[in-house]
Design a protein around this motif. Structure first.
Motif, mmCIF file in Angstrom:
data_model
loop_
_atom_site.group_PDB
_atom_site.id
_atom_site.type_symbol
_atom_site.label_atom_id
_atom_site.label_comp_id
_atom_site.label_asym_id
_atom_site.label_seq_id
_atom_site.Cartn_x
_atom_site.Cartn_y
_atom_site.Cartn_z
ATOM 1 N N GLU A 73 0.856 50.651 66.800
ATOM 2 C CA GLU A 73 1.788 51.407 67.638
ATOM 3 C C GLU A 73 3.084 50.650 67.877
ATOM 4 O O GLU A 73 4.173 51.213 67.803
ATOM 5 N N ASN A 74 2.995 49.342 68.196
ATOM 6 C CA ASN A 74 4.201 48.576 68.502
ATOM 7 C C ASN A 74 5.035 48.311 67.256
ATOM 8 O O ASN A 74 6.273 48.310 67.308
ATOM 9 N N LEU A 75 4.366 48.069 66.126
ATOM 10 C CA LEU A 75 5.088 47.782 64.885
ATOM 11 C C LEU A 75 5.639 49.061 64.259
ATOM 12 O O LEU A 75 6.571 48.998 63.455
ATOM 13 N N GLY A 76 5.066 50.209 64.585
ATOM 14 C CA GLY A 76 5.538 51.471 64.037
ATOM 15 C C GLY A 76 5.163 51.690 62.587
ATOM 16 O O GLY A 76 5.834 52.426 61.874
ATOM 17 N N ILE A 77 4.075 51.026 62.122
ATOM 18 C CA ILE A 77 3.666 51.161 60.728
ATOM 19 C C ILE A 77 2.191 51.528 60.654
ATOM 20 O O ILE A 77 1.480 51.507 61.659
ATOM 21 N N ALA A 78 1.756 51.853 59.427
ATOM 22 C CA ALA A 78 0.349 52.201 59.200
ATOM 23 C C ALA A 78 -0.104 51.599 57.878
ATOM 24 O O ALA A 78 0.690 51.384 56.966
ATOM 25 N N TYR B 72 1.090 41.297 61.637
ATOM 26 C CA TYR B 72 2.471 41.262 62.147
ATOM 27 C C TYR B 72 3.366 41.616 60.972
ATOM 28 O O TYR B 72 3.171 41.120 59.849
ATOM 29 N N TYR B 73 4.367 42.469 61.205
ATOM 30 C CA TYR B 73 5.222 42.936 60.109
ATOM 31 C C TYR B 73 6.598 43.251 60.697
ATOM 32 O O TYR B 73 6.725 44.113 61.568
ATOM 33 N N LYS B 74 7.629 42.538 60.224
ATOM 34 C CA LYS B 74 8.954 42.744 60.790
ATOM 35 C C LYS B 74 10.006 42.214 59.823
ATOM 36 O O LYS B 74 9.759 41.271 59.077
ATOM 37 N N ASN B 75 11.205 42.825 59.833
ATOM 38 C CA ASN B 75 12.343 42.338 59.062
ATOM 39 C C ASN B 75 13.291 41.575 59.983
ATOM 40 O O ASN B 75 13.643 42.061 61.068
ATOM 41 N N VAL B 76 13.699 40.369 59.571
ATOM 42 C CA VAL B 76 14.621 39.562 60.354
ATOM 43 C C VAL B 76 15.698 39.008 59.432
ATOM 44 O O VAL B 76 15.437 38.717 58.260
#
Length: 843
Positions: free
Chosen positions: A131-136, A97-101
């Motif tokens: 795909e959902n996170l948009g990263i690789a 899981y990878y996201k900026n908040v």
């Protein structure tokens, strides 16, 4: 390498904190054995510029204290906080899981849903795609290898034991390879940011290297395969296998992605140095943390034992062994602290000198070997200080000591904090220097430096900077002139109406309200460019708003069932259209959508328009009767249309279309019994035959004569900034304008007398040398129902800065009486808009 930036081991900074909770789930693993127990082995990591925290999952949820106002990068991986094993199989990057908040006052919950990555091969390199996170994640680099030697060992007998023969190939990296890892990769027409490098995060027994040499059939000899990517002073490995790797974007390095692919212990033995040249075009981050703890600390440095490393951004990561920072043998370049000597953060990287952004230099031969630095990340707004200490210097970051016993310093740094509204910038300046004028943003005016955000305490720009200083820069927006042209538009600043010539502050949002005009579309422009939307922001220059009205073009389609009889394009509201005749028995005329029956003409009406501004007329046929009467028209000269055959008991229709400046008379022979003529409109008549006898109608056309009754009007106009008047004379009794008459405009303007400073008024027709403006009416043969003429103030030799005050128009024509006296018709007096504004402002 442009610079190394450090923060201290103390993770908590001053500020307001709040509790944030959330649930953790792995949708693709639901239903697996011990799912809940596995989820509780996870941890959620929060990293911001000023704070970091770890949320241990328990009962499928977590709770952390986060700093209000900070933006955190939130990470959760397929890894346990208490062991080196992946929780759900595979490696640690299988699920992430990878996201900026951003933590606000109202932010209190964040549900973390791990996504399972899928592998993709792009340009020879293997990635995990989310795909959902948009990263690789870069999983493995497609390095090419070559066989440099075949190894053979004959069968041996030792005592009673037979050792089989051994045959295998030795590999080395192929020559001259340059591998580029892009910042963005494209998979199935979707873009993914390459964020992580390496599949291992914290495992001490396996690093998740992105460079793996060919596997051997006999696992007992994996050490020979390992030599394929090392310089190889042992086992006769090839020694010239250089490899260049270029990373185009900022990346996060998972532990040691370039080293130790076969779990061997890490040493600084130059015989095992990797002959890699690695270039990072942007910043490099270290994704490391201590497991089973509530803090994040540096575990491994990912850049050890490499031939050369170039970092064109900033390195954010650990430079020392976190486990024993106080060990007297620890330095930036080599650290003990472990039984296997596993932490050598920048060993053999070619760094003999590190230059900080504040001009502090530490060289490898003296200062670095005496410096103990226990750091792991970065604070972009950190303030560094250097003070004398025991014959050397102590380096502090935000008052926390990060380096002791440094022997040399080029200059004491001064941190300058500049606050511009919500924007804050930091810079390091030379001690004793003074503030320079800022680069003033477009449309703003520099109003000075201040010591406080309320701009009450001015800061003397000539004052020398001798300590860390915070200053506030004050700007005010400049005002610019607005010109408004055209009718039907209202410009508002909030609730206030903006008038032509107003001055308004840069950046102000103005609302544009345009009236509705039936049959017209509006085009609003700012400085000639079409405005989309209903608002604009004031630019950094004088500007103009214009409103233009364009008649909507309608299409008239005459339909006979499904067949198109005639299509008439580019019709405007109010246009009179002559309709075609359908040569079929019983054709009576055309009808519109509301069922109204038309004659031979149609006046374009917006209410009749449908989709795509199309007006459809339907051919109307009367029910055929056995007995009809015939209608004949004489004298029509091709300008009369009529219904030829009419059923007994029905009306016949006659439509006449006089030429311009003609009128028509329609009559029937009064001697015909049972024939009646009725007028429906100026051009349309109905004919009725009471006894079914044929009827003949006579049509005659006469020229329109000069009118004897007129109206005169005057309106204010403007052109290219010059005010003026438009006069119109119109005949009101159906006649034409008498061109022998005289249409004139009397006007009054004022100009400032430079000698006396007084306003001087000039009246045409009264002031010597200033005549009324006479509107040309045309020659004796010109015929029109109305005549219009324009007068502009700049057409006369008025003084510069003259204002139009008021005026009126008059039309004089000869009387038809015996005395032939002249009659004068006068318009109302109107006052100029500019004069009205002046009067209003004075009141």
């Amino acid at each position: 390498m442009s610079g190394l930036v450090f923060i201290s081991d103390n993770s908590l900074a001053e500020g307001e904190y709040k509790t944030v909770t959330g649930n953790v789930s792995v949708p693709s693993m639901v239903g697996e054995s011990d799912y809940n127990e596995h989820v509780d082995s996870l941890a959620v990591y929060f990293v911001s510029d000023t704070h970091y925290a770890i949320g241990i999952v328990s009962g499928g949820s977590f709770s952390v204290e986060l700093k209000v106002g900070d933006t955190y990068n939130v990470r959760c991986f397929n890894s346990s906080v208490s062991s080196t094993d992946a929780v759900f199989g595979g490696d640690e990057m299988t699920f992430i899981y990878y996201k900026n908040v951003t933590v606000t006052e109202s932010f209190s919950n964040l549900d973390v849903e791990l996504e399972k990555g899928t592998t993709a091969l792009i340009d020879g390199n293997e990635y995990y795609i989310y795909e959902n996170l948009g990263i690789a994640t870069l999983k493995q680099i497609g390095v090419n290898y070559e066989v440099y030697e075949h190894y053979h060992k004959d069968e041996m007998v030792v005592g009673n034991t037979v050792i089989p023969a051994v045959d295998y190939d030795k590999y080395s990296v192929a020559e001259g390879q340059i591998i580029t890892i892009p910042e963005i990769i494209n998979v199935s027409e979707q873009e993914y940011s390459v964020v992580f490098v390496g599949t291992g995060i914290k495992s001490r027994s396996y690093t998740g290297s992105v460079i793996v040499p060919p596997e051997l059939d006999n696992p007992s000899y994996t050490q020979y395969s390992n030599t394929a990517i090392r310089q190889g002073v042992y086992q006769n490995a090839k020694t010239t296998h250089d490899l260049t790797i270029i990373f185009e974007g900022s990346v996060i390095l998972n532990n040691q992605p370039f080293t130790n692919p076969f779990k061997q212990s890490t040493t600084t033995n130059t015989g095992k140095q990797l002959l890699f040249d690695i270039t990072f075009e942007k910043d490099v981050f270290l994704n490391s943390f201590v497991y089973g703890s509530d803090k994040i600390s540096a575990v491994y440095s990912p850049l050890m034992s490499i031939k050369s490393v170039s970092i064109n951004g900033i390195y954010y990561g650990g430079l020392d062994n976190y486990r024993s920072p106080a060990n007297s043998g620890d330095t930036i370049f080599s650290a003990g602290g472990g039984s296997n000597g596993a932490s050598y953060p920048l060993a053999n990287t070619g760094y003999d000198l590190i230059t900080f952004s504040n001009n502090l230099e530490l060289d490898n031969t003296n200062d670095l070997k005496k410096a103990t630095i226990n750091v792991l990340g970065v604070l972009p707004d950190s303030k560094y200080s250097v003070v004398s200490s025991d014959g050397g210097y102590t380096i502090k970051c935000n008052e926390t000591i990060i380096c002791n016993s440094v022997n040399s310093v080029v200059d004491n740094p001064i941190t300058l904090k500049v606050v511009n509204g919500d924007s804050v910038t930091y810079s390091l300046v030379t001690k004793g220097s003074v503030l320079e004028d800022p680069v003033v943003p477009e449309g703003m005016e520099f109003c000075g430096w201040y010591r406080d955000s309320a701009f009450k305490q001015a800061y003397d720009q000539s004052e020398a900077l001798n300590a860390n200083t915070t200053v506030y820069v004050k700007y005010t927006p400049k005002e610019y002139n607005i010109s408004i042209y055209g009718e039907g538009i209202t410009v508002k600043n909030g609730d206030n109406v903006v008038v032509n010539g107003s001055r308004i502050a840069f950046g102000t949002s103005l609302n544009l309200a345009v009236e509705e005009r039936v049959g017209y579309m509006v085009i609003v422009k700012m400085d000639g460019a079409v405005v989309s939307g209903t608002s604009i922001n004031v630019p950094a220059k004088d500007f103009a708003i214009s409103c233009e009205w364009v008649a909507i073009p309608y299409v008239v389609k005459c339909m006979d069932g499904e067949a198109v009889v005639k299509t008439i394009d580019n019709c405007r509201l109010g246009d009179v259209i002559t309709l075609p005749v359908v040569d079929k028995a019983g054709f009576t005329g055309w009808s519109v959508s509301n069922g109204m029956l038309l004659g031979a003409q149609y006046i374009v009406n917006y209410r009749d328009a449908g989709e795509n501004d199309t007006i459809t007329l339907i051919a109307f046929f009367a029910e055929l009767q056995d007995t009809v009467w015939e209608l004949t028209v004489t004298g029509g000269d091709g300008k009369a249309f009529w219904t030829k055959s009419n059923a007994i008991g029905s009306y016949g229709i006659v439509t006449v279309i006089p030429s311009e400046f003609e009128k028509a008379s329609v009559s029937i022979d009064p001697a015909v019994v049972g024939a009646y003529l009725g007028k429906l409109s100026d051009n349309t008549y109905m004919v009725y035959s009471a006894n079914g006898e044929d009827v003949t109608v006579a049509v005659a056309f006469q020229s329109v004569e000069k009118a004897s009754e007129y109206t005169v009007s005057l309106v204010e106009i403007a052109k290219e900034g010059s005010p003026g008047f438009r006069a119109t004379v119109a005949a009101t009794d159906g006649g034409i304008v008498d061109t022998s008459g005289k249409l004139s405009i009397r006007y009054v303007y004022k100009a400032m007398d430079e000698a006396s400073g007084l306003w001087c008024f000039t009246t045409s027709g009264q002031t010597t040398g200033v005549d009324d403006y006479v509107v040309p009416l045309g020659g004796a043969n010109d015929r029109a129902y109305y005549v219009t003429g324009n007068f502009y103030l700049n057409s006369i030799e008025a003084a510069d800065g003259a204002y139009l005050v008021y005026g009126y128009a008059s039309y004089a024509f000869g009387d038809s009486s015996v005395t032939a006296e002249s009659i004068v018709v006068t318009s109302p007096v109107i006052m100029s808009v500019s004069e009205i504004q002046a009067v209003v402002s004075k009141s």
